[in-house]
Scaffold this motif. Structure first.
Motif: not given
Length: 795
Positions: A452-457
């Motif tokens: 699962v990709p991690r897409s956070r600042c």
């Protein structure tokens, strides 16, 4: 009527999209079923035109004008038809709003693919109906998907047209309202310098999720092919027309493992058999079918298309028979989006109902009358399709979907042929969409990176921390700050920390509240309490030993010369002073709080009063030795006993008043020390407490001054010097105790009190009785009457 009375115009966004071709077959199947059904539009044959737009809005309008005018030359508002009646009915799929609005002037429309939310405005577009829900439902579903995977940092790539601008405007409003930030918005254009700028933007980005919206057209493909390496590990979420992309191998690689939403699909009765019967021999004039076999099976044709397709798709020619079926070229899916199917049936039922009601009213209705009637019949159409679903338009001119499905698109290769596989990996209901839960089966999703990709600042704040603004533009970029004392957070990315109840305190990680520890001088857990207990017992035993020595030597001159009764009283009060320490140890309760201060105040008053009486009797005794002195009558036991009784009674009276008005009591201090509940004694009346100490101070000061004045009398039986030292120790201890007592709390404050009691009691015991014990035990030759008289004569 043996001809096509009503004309359907069907527009496709891609000439060779296999998914759209399945939809076209569903469209044709519905028309064939209606033409064979004697109960719907009897004596009327429905026909259709299929026009490929090639992604060009101008070609769409041009094709519509050709249909309306009946000629190859487009003439607006003019028809070249000599026979047949045109109903101005248009079926649309997947174009920009600008193109649709241009077509609206030509008549009624039932679209099976247009999801523009603006078209739901019935005041502006009263003649527009659709068999799908508007984009607003898809946008809400996308937000739920982002929140499910905790993706708060996304990018948006849109087409540079009105559709892309509208999608971004509505999507941004929904996304930002749920705490999700948009890192960048890229508008794909035709200008090279603009694309280069956007290429750099994507190259510098950190988001791992990209939402693609707007209109899917060939103008956008070069940009995506150029960004193939940048999007290699990026998960794409496709919206609206982008959910069906071009079957180019390069494009499929870019959007492999994509996610998209599609409306609910149903099993169309007879669709499987219909697929099995389709081949080049049964549909020889179908150019789309020719392209399908050309791409999927590499079939050689005489058309010049093969040369173009061979270069574009790198095809190897294969000789195919005309009997090859469509199911040999395409993976048949039983569940097909039924929107096209419903669009045909909705219009057919509306026309059928209108004919039934208008047949006996007006044989040749005027055009405006026809339009008004048709609009009402379309709006009120209700029927049950062959799959058993009840179909009707709502107040927005839409046939509401029962569910939205989350689709994972996977590219597979079999026998040197690349195919796509759509896997249903989740769903959600559309009724009260905001309250519906998105169910996602993560184990069936194929990710580009295998996880699962991690897409956070930035990294999420762990429990025990809270989010704090970093000072940047985006709210999703923040810093993690540990919770303050007394606060906890037990969730990830907590907006704020919660204060623990007064009786609880955070653990070391500050993720949960635990009961505060009780703090007092405990016998079990506190070494200091054990030390005080041992010291108190040892000094008590020493006091008893000295008392025994004095009883044993009570007839000796050194003992009798210093008022034996006062000595015994003083030893007894010192003994009780040492034992009074145990009232300060252990967990305080109301009874011990009431006794501890009153007891040690009374006992010390007796001790100091005894010393005062001793000092006074020494002074009277020496004055009485002078010839003819009147002080002889004051000698005896009445004076010292009266002094002790009166001075002690005053202290007792103060204690009685204290206990009567505002007695001490047990108190829980919750705030002085973090993580501790201090169990202590509240003095009740501070004035009474300091009155007790003050009165002891006055007695000690008087004793000290009087002993200091008579310190020069003969040493053999004069205690004045020892009393002076003992009072000096007593006053020094209690004066220094006061600031230490006021500056501490809890068991430290109690320890200061115990130390003062032990020190002052030990000072009295040592200064008064150790010299006498030294003479009694070590120097017995000094304990004689002759020695005492000799000292007196020398004086």
């Amino acid at each position: 009527l043996p001809f096509a009375l009503y004309l359907f115009l069907f527009l496709f966004p891609s000439i060779i999209d296999t998914a759209e071709y399945k939809n076209l077959l569903a469209f044709i199947l519905a028309i064939d079923e209606i033409n064979r059904d004697p109960d719907i539009l009897p004596n009327v044959t429905l026909g259709y035109h299929v026009i490929d737009s090639c992604g060009d809005e101008g070609k769409v309008i041009q094709s519509v004008l050709q249909i309306l005018t009946g000629d190859s030359i487009e003439i607006p508002n003019y028809s070249c038809r000599n026979r047949g009646k045109l109903s101005y009915l248009v079926l649309l799929y997947g174009y920009s709003t600008k193109c649709k609005i241009h077509i609206f002037c030509f008549g009624f429309q039932i679209t099976s693919g247009s999801t523009n939310s603006e078209l739901s405005d019935r005041a502006v577009y009263p003649n527009f109906f659709r068999t799908v829900s508007g984009d607003h439902l898809v946008f809400v579903a996308v937000v739920k998907l982002l929140k499910h995977f905790d993706w708060t940092w996304v990018g948006i790539i849109r087409s540079r047209d009105e559709s892309g601008e509208r999608d971004v405007r509505e999507l941004s409003h929904v996304i930002t309202g749920h705490g999700i930030c948009i890192e960048y918005i890229v508008s794909i254009g035709d200008t090279e310098d603009i694309n280069q700028k956007h290429f750099t933007t994507i190259q510098k980005s950190t988001s791992q999720v990209v939402i693609v919206s707007g209109t899917c057209s060939t103008n956008c493909l070069p940009f995506f092919i150029r960004c193939k390496s940048l999007l290699q590990n990026v998960t794409t979420i496709l919206i609206t027309s982008w959910s069906v992309i071009y079957n180019s191998h390069s494009v499929m690689e870019i959007f492999n493992n994509r996610l998209s939403f599609r409306p609910s699909a149903f099993t169309i009765p007879g669709m499987r058999d219909y697929y099995n019967n389709i081949s080049r021999s049964t549909r020889p004039d179908d150019p789309l079918l020719e392209d399908i076999f050309l791409i999927s099976c590499n079939c050689v044709t005489q058309s010049i298309k093969f040369i173009i397709f061979e270069k574009f798709y790198v095809l190897k020619p294969v000789n195919c028979t005309g009997k090859k079926r469509l199911t040999d070229a395409l993976d048949y899916t039983v569940d097909v989006p039924i929107t096209y199917y419903h669009a045909v049936y909705a219009m057919a039922h509306a026309l059928h109902n209108m004919h039934l009601h208008m047949r006996y009213r007006e044989p040749e209705p005027k055009k405006h009358k026809y339009e008004n009637e048709l609009q009402n019949y379309i709006r009120n159409v209700r029927f049950t399709d062959p799959s058993g679903k009840k179909v009707l338009f709502n107040e927005r001119g839409e046939i509401p979907e029962e569910r939205f499905y989350l689709v994972n698109w996977k590219m597979t290769t079999h026998e040197n042929r690349t195919r796509t596989q759509n896997c249903l990996v989740g769903f959600m209901g559309t009724e009260k969409l905001e309250d519906q839960e998105l169910r996602v089966y993560e184990q069936f999703i194929h990710w580009k990176t295998g996880k699962v990709p991690r897409s956070r600042c930035n990294d999420p704040c762990p429990p025990g921390y809270r989010k704090a603004p970093s000072g940047g533009y985006h709210a999703c970029c923040y810093v993690c700050v540990q919770c303050s004392e007394g606060e906890v957070s037990n969730i990830t990315d907590s907006e704020e920390c919660l204060m623990c109840p007064e009786t609880e305190w955070p653990d070391k990680r500050r993720i949960r509240c635990i009961p505060k520890m009780y703090d007092f001088l405990s016998y079990e857990n506190d070494v200091m309490a054990l030390g005080f207990s041992v010291i108190s017992v040892l000094f008590s035993l020493l006091t008893l030993l000295i008392l025994g020595i004095f009883i044993w030597y009570q007839v000796t001159p050194i003992v009798r010369a210093n008022n034996l009764n006062l000595s015994f009283l003083l030893l007894g009060s010192i003994l009780f002073s040492f034992l009074c320490v145990f009232l300060f140890l252990g967990r305080p309760v109301d009874i011990t709080c009431k006794l501890r201060h009153t007891m040690f105040g009374t006992i010390f008053s007796v001790s100091v009063s005894s010393l005062l009486a001793k000092t006074l009797m020494v002074c009277i005794a020496f004055k009485a030795t002078k010839p003819g002195s009147s002080w002889k009558k004051w000698l005896g036991i009445k004076i010292p006993n009266s002094i002790v009784l009166i001075c002690s009674s005053i202290q007792v009276l103060i204690n009685v008043i204290w206990l009567s008005i505002s007695p001490p009591f047990q108190e829980f201090d919750l705030h002085s020390y973090p993580g501790k509940i201090i169990i202590q004694c509240n003095e009740g009346s501070v004035v009474a407490f300091y009155s007790v100490l003050g009165y002891m101070g006055i007695l000690a000061a008087v004793s000290f001054l009087l002993a200091f004045m008579v310190r020069t009398l003969p040493d053999s039986f004069n205690e004045a010097k020892y009393i002076t030292f003992s009072m000096l120790v007593f006053c020094s201890v209690w004066i220094s105790m006061i600031p230490a007592y006021l500056s501490t709390k809890g068991k430290d404050m109690v320890s200061v009190e115990i130390f003062a009691i032990l020190t002052s009691s030990a000072g009295l015991l040592g200064c008064i009785f150790f010299p006498k014990c030294y003479i009694l035990l070590i120097k017995p030759e000094l304990n004689k009457k002759e020695h005492l008289l000799e000292k007196m004569v020398n004086c």
